[in-house]
Design a protein around this motif. Sequence first.
Motif, PDB file in Angstrom:
ATOM      1  N   ASN A 239      51.959 -22.708 -74.427  1.00 30.80           N
ATOM      2  CA  ASN A 239      53.250 -23.391 -74.453  1.00 30.80           C
ATOM      3  C   ASN A 239      53.855 -23.418 -73.048  1.00 30.80           C
ATOM      4  O   ASN A 239      54.782 -22.676 -72.738  1.00 30.80           O
ATOM      5  CB  ASN A 239      54.203 -22.702 -75.434  1.00 30.80           C
ATOM      6  CG  ASN A 239      55.446 -23.539 -75.684  1.00 30.80           C
ATOM      7  OD1 ASN A 239      55.379 -24.763 -75.673  1.00 30.80           O
ATOM      8  ND2 ASN A 239      56.582 -22.882 -75.898  1.00 30.80           N
ATOM      9  N   VAL A 240      53.303 -24.248 -72.202  1.00 30.59           N
ATOM     10  CA  VAL A 240      53.787 -24.409 -70.835  1.00 30.59           C
ATOM     11  C   VAL A 240      53.804 -25.894 -70.509  1.00 30.59           C
ATOM     12  O   VAL A 240      52.811 -26.590 -70.702  1.00 30.59           O
ATOM     13  CB  VAL A 240      52.895 -23.663 -69.818  1.00 30.59           C
ATOM     14  CG1 VAL A 240      53.298 -24.009 -68.398  1.00 30.59           C
ATOM     15  CG2 VAL A 240      52.997 -22.160 -70.025  1.00 30.59           C
ATOM     16  N   PRO A 260      45.533 -18.389 -64.051  1.00 32.37           N
ATOM     17  CA  PRO A 260      44.619 -19.513 -64.323  1.00 32.37           C
ATOM     18  C   PRO A 260      45.009 -20.327 -65.546  1.00 32.37           C
ATOM     19  O   PRO A 260      44.833 -21.550 -65.566  1.00 32.37           O
ATOM     20  CB  PRO A 260      43.267 -18.816 -64.514  1.00 32.37           C
ATOM     21  CG  PRO A 260      43.371 -17.544 -63.722  1.00 32.37           C
ATOM     22  CD  PRO A 260      44.804 -17.118 -63.869  1.00 32.37           C
ATOM     23  N   HIS A 261      45.562 -19.657 -66.578  1.00 30.29           N
ATOM     24  CA  HIS A 261      45.903 -20.413 -67.781  1.00 30.29           C
ATOM     25  C   HIS A 261      47.039 -21.401 -67.523  1.00 30.29           C
ATOM     26  O   HIS A 261      47.138 -22.432 -68.206  1.00 30.29           O
ATOM     27  CB  HIS A 261      46.269 -19.470 -68.940  1.00 30.29           C
ATOM     28  CG  HIS A 261      47.626 -18.862 -68.841  1.00 30.29           C
ATOM     29  ND1 HIS A 261      47.873 -17.662 -68.206  1.00 30.29           N
ATOM     30  CD2 HIS A 261      48.844 -19.279 -69.304  1.00 30.29           C
ATOM     31  CE1 HIS A 261      49.158 -17.366 -68.284  1.00 30.29           C
ATOM     32  NE2 HIS A 261      49.768 -18.331 -68.942  1.00 30.29           N
ATOM     33  N   MET A 262      47.879 -21.092 -66.526  1.00 28.27           N
ATOM     34  CA  MET A 262      48.958 -22.022 -66.192  1.00 28.27           C
ATOM     35  C   MET A 262      48.394 -23.319 -65.617  1.00 28.27           C
ATOM     36  O   MET A 262      48.770 -24.420 -66.037  1.00 28.27           O
ATOM     37  CB  MET A 262      49.891 -21.368 -65.174  1.00 28.27           C
ATOM     38  CG  MET A 262      50.650 -20.163 -65.691  1.00 28.27           C
ATOM     39  SD  MET A 262      51.984 -20.638 -66.799  1.00 28.27           S
ATOM     40  CE  MET A 262      53.026 -21.532 -65.669  1.00 28.27           C
ATOM     41  N   LEU A 263      47.492 -23.182 -64.651  1.00 28.77           N
ATOM     42  CA  LEU A 263      46.910 -24.376 -64.039  1.00 28.77           C
ATOM     43  C   LEU A 263      46.137 -25.188 -65.070  1.00 28.77           C
ATOM     44  O   LEU A 263      46.196 -26.430 -65.073  1.00 28.77           O
ATOM     45  CB  LEU A 263      45.995 -23.973 -62.884  1.00 28.77           C
ATOM     46  CG  LEU A 263      46.635 -23.159 -61.755  1.00 28.77           C
ATOM     47  CD1 LEU A 263      45.632 -22.918 -60.641  1.00 28.77           C
ATOM     48  CD2 LEU A 263      47.885 -23.853 -61.218  1.00 28.77           C
ATOM     49  N   GLU A 264      45.415 -24.502 -65.954  1.00 28.48           N
ATOM     50  CA  GLU A 264      44.665 -25.206 -66.993  1.00 28.48           C
ATOM     51  C   GLU A 264      45.597 -25.946 -67.944  1.00 28.48           C
ATOM     52  O   GLU A 264      45.304 -27.069 -68.373  1.00 28.48           O
ATOM     53  CB  GLU A 264      43.791 -24.219 -67.758  1.00 28.48           C
ATOM     54  CG  GLU A 264      42.640 -23.665 -66.934  1.00 28.48           C
ATOM     55  CD  GLU A 264      41.721 -22.782 -67.744  1.00 28.48           C
ATOM     56  OE1 GLU A 264      41.950 -22.636 -68.964  1.00 28.48           O
ATOM     57  OE2 GLU A 264      40.761 -22.235 -67.164  1.00 28.48           O
ATOM     58  N   ALA A 265      46.722 -25.307 -68.278  1.00 30.30           N
ATOM     59  CA  ALA A 265      47.677 -25.951 -69.183  1.00 30.30           C
ATOM     60  C   ALA A 265      48.303 -27.175 -68.523  1.00 30.30           C
ATOM     61  O   ALA A 265      48.513 -28.211 -69.181  1.00 30.30           O
ATOM     62  CB  ALA A 265      48.767 -24.954 -69.590  1.00 30.30           C
ATOM     63  N   TRP A 266      48.603 -27.088 -67.239  1.00 22.28           N
ATOM     64  CA  TRP A 266      49.145 -28.249 -66.533  1.00 22.28           C
ATOM     65  C   TRP A 266      48.154 -29.404 -66.556  1.00 22.28           C
ATOM     66  O   TRP A 266      48.510 -30.535 -66.863  1.00 22.28           O
ATOM     67  CB  TRP A 266      49.469 -27.886 -65.080  1.00 22.28           C
ATOM     68  CG  TRP A 266      50.606 -26.932 -64.915  1.00 22.28           C
ATOM     69  CD1 TRP A 266      51.465 -26.497 -65.878  1.00 22.28           C
ATOM     70  CD2 TRP A 266      51.012 -26.295 -63.699  1.00 22.28           C
ATOM     71  NE1 TRP A 266      52.377 -25.607 -65.342  1.00 22.28           N
ATOM     72  CE2 TRP A 266      52.128 -25.477 -64.015  1.00 22.28           C
ATOM     73  CE3 TRP A 266      50.544 -26.323 -62.388  1.00 22.28           C
ATOM     74  CZ2 TRP A 266      52.778 -24.708 -63.048  1.00 22.28           C
ATOM     75  CZ3 TRP A 266      51.192 -25.570 -61.424  1.00 22.28           C
ATOM     76  CH2 TRP A 266      52.303 -24.768 -61.755  1.00 22.28           C
ATOM     77  N   GLY A 270      47.817 -33.406 -68.537  1.00 21.29           N
ATOM     78  CA  GLY A 270      47.699 -34.646 -67.776  1.00 21.29           C
ATOM     79  C   GLY A 270      48.193 -34.585 -66.352  1.00 21.29           C
ATOM     80  O   GLY A 270      48.161 -35.600 -65.640  1.00 21.29           O
ATOM     81  N   ALA A 271      48.633 -33.419 -65.901  1.00 23.10           N
ATOM     82  CA  ALA A 271      49.137 -33.310 -64.533  1.00 23.10           C
ATOM     83  C   ALA A 271      47.987 -33.277 -63.530  1.00 23.10           C
ATOM     84  O   ALA A 271      46.880 -32.828 -63.839  1.00 23.10           O
ATOM     85  CB  ALA A 271      49.994 -32.051 -64.381  1.00 23.10           C
ATOM     86  N   GLU A 272      48.259 -33.753 -62.329  1.00 26.28           N
ATOM     87  CA  GLU A 272      47.305 -33.687 -61.222  1.00 26.28           C
ATOM     88  C   GLU A 272      47.809 -32.662 -60.211  1.00 26.28           C
ATOM     89  O   GLU A 272      49.003 -32.613 -59.917  1.00 26.28           O
ATOM     90  CB  GLU A 272      47.176 -35.050 -60.554  1.00 26.28           C
ATOM     91  CG  GLU A 272      46.768 -36.175 -61.492  1.00 26.28           C
ATOM     92  CD  GLU A 272      46.907 -37.524 -60.832  1.00 26.28           C
ATOM     93  OE1 GLU A 272      46.444 -37.674 -59.686  1.00 26.28           O
ATOM     94  OE2 GLU A 272      47.494 -38.427 -61.457  1.00 26.28           O
ATOM     95  N   ILE A 273      46.897 -31.851 -59.686  1.00 21.21           N
ATOM     96  CA  ILE A 273      47.270 -30.794 -58.751  1.00 21.21           C
ATOM     97  C   ILE A 273      46.572 -31.023 -57.425  1.00 21.21           C
ATOM     98  O   ILE A 273      45.347 -31.149 -57.361  1.00 21.21           O
ATOM     99  CB  ILE A 273      46.902 -29.402 -59.304  1.00 21.21           C
ATOM    100  CG1 ILE A 273      47.597 -29.158 -60.647  1.00 21.21           C
ATOM    101  CG2 ILE A 273      47.259 -28.302 -58.306  1.00 21.21           C
ATOM    102  CD1 ILE A 273      47.163 -27.870 -61.342  1.00 21.21           C
ATOM    103  N   HIS A 430      56.811 -14.104 -62.301  1.00 19.46           N
ATOM    104  CA  HIS A 430      55.755 -15.104 -62.434  1.00 19.46           C
ATOM    105  C   HIS A 430      55.735 -15.572 -63.885  1.00 19.46           C
ATOM    106  O   HIS A 430      55.568 -14.766 -64.808  1.00 19.46           O
ATOM    107  CB  HIS A 430      54.393 -14.503 -62.083  1.00 19.46           C
ATOM    108  CG  HIS A 430      54.286 -14.014 -60.671  1.00 19.46           C
ATOM    109  ND1 HIS A 430      53.554 -14.671 -59.709  1.00 19.46           N
ATOM    110  CD2 HIS A 430      54.812 -12.921 -60.069  1.00 19.46           C
ATOM    111  CE1 HIS A 430      53.633 -14.006 -58.569  1.00 19.46           C
ATOM    112  NE2 HIS A 430      54.389 -12.942 -58.757  1.00 19.46           N
ATOM    113  N   LEU A 431      55.865 -16.847 -64.087  1.00 24.80           N
ATOM    114  CA  LEU A 431      55.911 -17.425 -65.431  1.00 24.80           C
ATOM    115  C   LEU A 431      54.582 -17.260 -66.151  1.00 24.80           C
ATOM    116  O   LEU A 431      53.520 -17.522 -65.584  1.00 24.80           O
ATOM    117  CB  LEU A 431      56.282 -18.917 -65.334  1.00 24.80           C
ATOM    118  CG  LEU A 431      56.303 -19.701 -66.634  1.00 24.80           C
ATOM    119  CD1 LEU A 431      57.371 -19.174 -67.573  1.00 24.80           C
ATOM    120  CD2 LEU A 431      56.537 -21.190 -66.326  1.00 24.80           C
TER     121      LEU A 431
END
Length: 436
Positions: A239-240, A260-266, A270-273, A430-431
């Motif tokens: 839930n991010v 890592p789970h934050m970047l994966e969730a983003w 559909g987000a681009e990093i 850190h979220l």
Amino acid sequence: MAAGLVISAPASGVGKTTLTLALARAWRNSGLRVQCFKSGPDYIDPAFHAAATGRASVNVDSWAMDRGTISHLVSRGTDADVVLAEGSMGLFDGVAARGVCGTGATGDIAEMLDWPVLLVVDPSGQAQTAAAIAAGLRDYRAGVRLAGVVLNRVASPRHEALVRRALLDAGIAVFGALPRHAEISLPKRHLGLVQAEEQAEIGKLIDEAARFVAEHVDLEAVLRSAATWSPQPAASGVNVTPPGQRIALARDAAFSFVYPHMLEAWRAAGAEISTFSPLADEGPDASADVCWLPGGYPELQAGKIAANARFRSGLRAFAETRPVHGECGGYMVLGTALTDADGISHEMTGLLGLETSFAKRRMHLGYRLAELAAPMPGHQAGARLRGHEFHYSTILAQPDTPLAVVRDATGAVIAETGSRRGQATGTFFHLIAEDR
């Protein structure tokens, strides 16, 4: 079907990470697919896991995450032969007040997944008492099963024999005993292990650990002790919400503490990093619509950051029209000044009025629950965010409007409220996840 096992210990500093890496690499070398996880809010260990297995590792956390999120994250082990969850601190160490589905203890994850625990025991300065400690952990919580023990740092064959006999008398299997071996000691600094990406020889070190452990531990017996496991479909994911569609992410040795789970969730949303390096004097991608500065070790690089004019001017220009958020070390860099360990004050980006000092060191550690008083990238005012704070810097000034009401795990309001000014926001925590 995978074999699931939790690696834990009576306390920190006993050798959980070294054993986890060694087992993972040894089994990988034998042709097995190995997936690792980290129980609890650790930013560093997952990168070591990835180095050992060749597969990305993520954190699972019973205080900050619900069961659906944990099930979703663990389901990445579906195609593995062996799944290892490395614990944090001692097996039952967590906070006093229950969070989303537990106290953050490794025992919560072991019970939730129904995986047995491989206990790492360091009997230094004791003998039979080590068996009493292991037996106490075995019997402490009915839903947590003990697979057996690996002894670490045994002093001599006689010492090993005494401890082994006591453990066997207590009905606890001993899978092996490791003598002291300085060559596989992982270097440390003030926030834990030196990051995997900073160690050029990390592959060789893990290989040596795997060779050493294979020589002294019955790997087949350990594997037989693991639980046969097939993950259930997860009802929900992490839930991010991404902070933007195109995210400029600071990423280098000074800005690396991001889950890592934050970047994966983003990315899953559909987000681009796009990444940039403040240490290389790079600014955020001008085409991004939000900039995110994670934590890390800016206190060790404060002079270089202060001297990197292109980074600082680029970030200031970005913040004139788009949001910028910083976590912990990233928050400190968004501030006005950072005093290093030698007492030298370095000018930071000045997007916030925060002033911090690493010379006046005091540890800040623990779970955080923040209720936002104003929006921050990806989250609206009133959102309840769960995270974790771990740093040694002291606030000298925090003059801007507070971003949130922040409480520790007991519910007590703390002074590290975060800040907001214009397009810039920052927090010391850190979220990990947002409450549903």
